[in-house]
Design an enzyme around this catalytic site. Structure first.
Site, mmCIF file in Angstrom:
data_model
loop_
_atom_site.group_PDB
_atom_site.id
_atom_site.type_symbol
_atom_site.label_atom_id
_atom_site.label_comp_id
_atom_site.label_asym_id
_atom_site.label_seq_id
_atom_site.Cartn_x
_atom_site.Cartn_y
_atom_site.Cartn_z
ATOM 1 N N ASP A 6 0.861 -1.187 0.000
ATOM 2 C CA ASP A 6 0.000 0.000 0.000
ATOM 3 C C ASP A 6 0.893 1.232 0.000
ATOM 4 O OD1 ASP A 6 -2.183 1.632 0.094
ATOM 5 O OD2 ASP A 6 -2.749 1.163 2.156
ATOM 6 N N ASP A 60 -2.732 2.513 -6.193
ATOM 7 C CA ASP A 60 -1.729 2.595 -5.126
ATOM 8 C C ASP A 60 -1.661 1.380 -4.212
ATOM 9 O OD1 ASP A 60 -4.187 3.081 -3.995
ATOM 10 O OD2 ASP A 60 -3.494 4.658 -2.659
ATOM 11 N N GLU A 61 -2.332 0.303 -4.550
ATOM 12 C CA GLU A 61 -2.214 -0.885 -3.702
ATOM 13 C C GLU A 61 -2.462 -2.157 -4.499
ATOM 14 O OE1 GLU A 61 -5.243 -1.653 -0.705
ATOM 15 O OE2 GLU A 61 -6.499 -0.077 -1.566
#
Length: 359
Positions: free
Chosen positions: A13, A107-108
């Site tokens: 993350d 983003d993860e």
């Protein structure tokens, strides 16, 4: 306990991704409270730097409230092309370790490194190496959670943020979950948390005391899932090719709309963009949903399922107009969106288009 203790899952993350990209690209913003999206008059915060979070600024908060919380807050418009560019670089690093990469957003992502391209038996060391490479090659920090299932890895990645990681070994999972505050369980939101408090469930240990029948009676189908996850049972695999469940386009307006006529005009533009994206990916669907967010941030959806697949703007727009006039608006409207579900195809991941004509 998990039926798959041998599986090695990493959840990566990125730390305050959008805001961190802005601070990286503009050194003058480093160390300052920053909000991506919104402004001090209107709009909604998409992301906040850690400096802003100290003042209670959060994503999905109105820009006006964020400014009240933090008078020195700096607003910057989002640059999604730049975020996608950075995300691709990060994804490339992931794929050097495993092909079993399941992106959840820009983003993860989950990585299954049980069998990995580096031949490294330690998921913990792999996570450290990936985080170091992201920092060295991209310039951003990331946090990681490591465990034998996706649910626990996801929770663990938030444990030592920012720029940290935590490993929960298979034999540690149940004790870890028992001690965890129920609001930190992934997938249990504010409403469910409050309901659990009313039932005397404040920690994983409290949840574990409840029978499956009790949880299903009070929490429906989710109750059976809660019964399993608190015991470390979560056997969902890392899926590189995620099934598309919906395609959506939406827009937040600079000025609230009070007339259905003006709303219909905006919806036609949104339907045009949705059609473009649908045809680009050769997707069609049967269930059309109108999303309405009012000035008080309450949200409403109205849906209709057609007997055939559609991707044509004309049919989508006519159906949405029918939903629009289905009942009167309870307040002025700040956001409208259209989504298409019950789809005829599968692609890599859910397609969502956020329209920003007037940002």
């Amino acid at each position: 306990m998990s039926d798959n203790p041998q599986r090695k899952i990493i959840h990566i993350d990125m730390d305050a991704f959008y805001a961190s990209v802005e601070q990286m690209d503009n050194p003058d913003l480093k160390g300052k409270p920053l909000a991506v999206g919104g402004n001090e008059v209107r709009g909604v915060v998409s992301a906040a730097s850690y400096e802003a979070r100290k003042f209670g600024v959060r994503s999905a908060m109105s820009g006006a409230q964020a400014k009240r919380n933090c008078p020195d807050l700096i607003f910057v418009p989002p640059r999604f092309d730049r975020y996608r560019e950075i995300s691709k670089k990060i994804q490339k690093i992931f794929h050097e370790y495993t092909d079993l990469v399941e992106p959840l957003s820009l983003d993860e992502a989950y990585l299954d490194v049980t069998q990995n391209k580096k031949g490294n038996p330690s998921a913990t060391l792999i996570a450290q190496e990936i985080r170091k490479r992201i920092f060295d090659e991209v310039g951003l920090t990331a946090s990681a959670g490591i465990s034998s299932n996706k649910f626990v890895a996801k929770i663990a990645s938030d444990y030592n943020k920012p720029n940290g990681q935590k490993t929960i070994n298979p034999e540690e999972i149940e004790d870890f979950l028992e001690a965890l505050d129920i609001k930190k369980f992934y997938g249990i939101g504010k409403v469910t948390t409050e309901k659990m408090y009313q039932h005397g469930i404040f920690t994983g240990k409290d949840l574990k005391r409840k029978t499956s029948e009790y949880l299903e009676e009070h929490f429906g189908k989710s109750g059976a899932q809660y019964y399993k996850i608190v015991r470390g049972i979560h056997n969902s695999e890392v899926k590189p090719n995620r099934t598309t469940k919906s395609v959506a386009a939406e827009h937040t307006f600079d000025t609230n709309l009070t007339s259905e006529i003006f709303m219909a005009e905006r919806l036609e533009r949104i339907a045009t963009e949705l059609e473009r994206r649908l045809q680009k990916h050769k997707i069609s669907g049967k269930t059309i949903t109108l999303k309405i967010k009012y000035s008080d941030f309450t949200q409403q959806t109205r849906s209709k399922t057609l007997p055939y697949f559609v991707s044509d703007k004309g049919i989508i727009f006519e159906t949405v107009k029918e939903l629009l006039y289905q009942e009167r608006m309870k307040d002025s409207v700040r956001l409208l969106g259209i989504s298409l579900a019950n789809l005829n195809t599968e692609i890599k991941k859910t397609v969502v288009v956020q329209l920003r004509f007037e940002f």
